[in-house]
Enzyme design. Sequence first.
Site, short mmCIF file in Angstrom:
data_model
loop_
_atom_site.label_atom_id
_atom_site.label_comp_id
_atom_site.label_asym_id
_atom_site.label_seq_id
_atom_site.Cartn_x
_atom_site.Cartn_y
_atom_site.Cartn_z
N ASP A 74 -8.71 24.78 8.67
CA ASP A 74 -7.59 23.85 8.49
C ASP A 74 -6.92 23.59 9.83
O ASP A 74 -7.03 24.39 10.77
CB ASP A 74 -6.58 24.38 7.46
CG ASP A 74 -5.95 25.72 7.84
OD1 ASP A 74 -6.66 26.58 8.38
OD2 ASP A 74 -4.74 25.90 7.59
N ASP A 105 -7.95 24.82 18.29
CA ASP A 105 -7.32 25.64 17.23
C ASP A 105 -7.72 25.12 15.86
O ASP A 105 -6.99 24.36 15.27
CB ASP A 105 -5.81 25.63 17.42
CG ASP A 105 -5.10 26.57 16.45
OD1 ASP A 105 -5.78 27.40 15.82
OD2 ASP A 105 -3.88 26.44 16.29
N GLU A 140 -4.50 28.78 7.09
CA GLU A 140 -3.94 29.57 8.18
C GLU A 140 -2.71 28.88 8.75
O GLU A 140 -1.72 29.53 9.07
CB GLU A 140 -4.97 29.79 9.29
CG GLU A 140 -4.65 30.97 10.22
CD GLU A 140 -3.73 30.61 11.35
OE1 GLU A 140 -3.15 31.52 11.96
OE2 GLU A 140 -3.56 29.42 11.65
N GLU A 141 -2.79 27.56 8.88
CA GLU A 141 -1.69 26.82 9.51
C GLU A 141 -0.54 26.58 8.54
O GLU A 141 0.53 26.15 8.94
CB GLU A 141 -2.20 25.47 10.05
CG GLU A 141 -3.32 25.59 11.10
CD GLU A 141 -2.82 26.12 12.43
OE1 GLU A 141 -1.66 26.55 12.52
OE2 GLU A 141 -3.62 26.10 13.39
N GLU A 169 -9.36 32.72 17.38
CA GLU A 169 -8.19 31.92 17.76
C GLU A 169 -8.19 31.71 19.28
O GLU A 169 -8.72 32.53 20.03
CB GLU A 169 -6.89 32.65 17.35
CG GLU A 169 -6.64 32.71 15.86
CD GLU A 169 -6.12 31.39 15.29
OE1 GLU A 169 -5.93 30.41 16.05
OE2 GLU A 169 -5.94 31.34 14.06
N HIS A 358 -2.15 22.28 18.88
CA HIS A 358 -1.08 21.62 18.13
C HIS A 358 -0.49 20.42 18.88
O HIS A 358 0.51 19.86 18.45
CB HIS A 358 0.05 22.60 17.75
CG HIS A 358 -0.37 23.69 16.81
ND1 HIS A 358 0.50 24.35 15.97
CD2 HIS A 358 -1.58 24.25 16.56
CE1 HIS A 358 -0.15 25.26 15.27
NE2 HIS A 358 -1.43 25.21 15.62
ZN LIG Z 1 -5.33 28.81 14.72
#
Ligand SMILES: [Zn+2]
Length: 392
Positions: A74, A105, A140-141, A169, A358
């Site tokens: 995700d 990520d 996870e996010e 990660e 991000h």
């Molecule tokens: Zn991550």
Amino acid sequence: MSADPVALARDLIRCPSVTPAEGGALALIERVLKGAAFDVHRIVFAEPGTMPVENLYARIGTSAPNLVFAGHTDVVPAGDETKWNHPPFAADISDGVLYGRGAVDMKGGVACAIAAVLDYVTACGGKPKGSVSFLITGDEEGIAVNGTTKLLEWACARGEKFDHCILGEPSNADVIGDTIKIGRRGSLNGTLVITGKQGHVAYPERADNPVRGLVAVMSALMATPLDHGSAHFDPSNLEFTSIDIGNPVVNLIPGEARGRFNIRFNDCHSQVSLKTLIERVAGAAAGQRVRWHIEWEPSNADSFLTAPGAFVELVIGAVREVTGHVPALSTKGGTSDARFIKNYCSVLEFGLAGQTMHQVDEHTPVADLKALTAVYGKILQRYFNQGARAAA
Ligand SMILES: [Zn+2]
């Protein structure tokens, strides 16, 4: 022919898997791993008040040791797509750089792990000496309740045993090989509530202004160190993030004042020891006059540390052999799913370089994908050839 992490990363980025959407990402991984004779399970977890989320567990081999690669497919939302020079789900490659949401990520890291494992399995004639597994979540996010934590419980219930885990990660700061994460701080949220008595500002003797108490208790909490750090961690830290009184008028003493805070804590503390410490400091500052309490939010984010030893050394050696860098061992940054995995086996984090995670135009050099795949390949070789017994 060796597996191609770049093609795999591009295919994954083109799956619009913004949490909690699966977006085709796990279906793609299922196809690829089934093609290499992995036993693949797709499991959906749900609970009241949350969106159901898809997860994947895959394993090849039945004997120990079982080396696990963990990760998530995700991604966080793209935000305003017009701000991106390369569309977030197009997986453009320009001047040797791959662009897209999840590039670092962590679809890139997942692609590298899959490519390295497929190459390793091929090199073993389809039968690794022990077992290699993938724990891949789609949660996870987000709030991370229908993801890795439940996937581990599910796997454990069916008798799966894990020996060591690499979570892909983005651990590196600038270049592949500069940092391995061997721990993470925990996170705990609370709200300090001071109760006073509402009244007219011109008649303060008839009221009890809670702002005075709030300032006094907040000052004490901000001035008191929670600890002085530990061998592998910086000191724990409390930050107030908001003061909330919500008083729209000028002639009213409010009846209540609130201060929200977050604590990032190291391995000197458990959640219980932290709460005890905070409440002791608050109680001393409040004295007899100030009425106060703290509302603690439930937290599933404890700290973890994988103490340096054979497994960490094995990974350091692989990183060094491939990249020439001696990685720093870090415990900085936010929480990760390693906080759940640590309850089942030793876990560390090594992935791509995280500068653009991000962000708009998230990207990774194609060369980094190849380097990370090579590091994972070296870890597999060492783990199953000479390192397994030492690391176990
Ligand atoms: Zn991550």
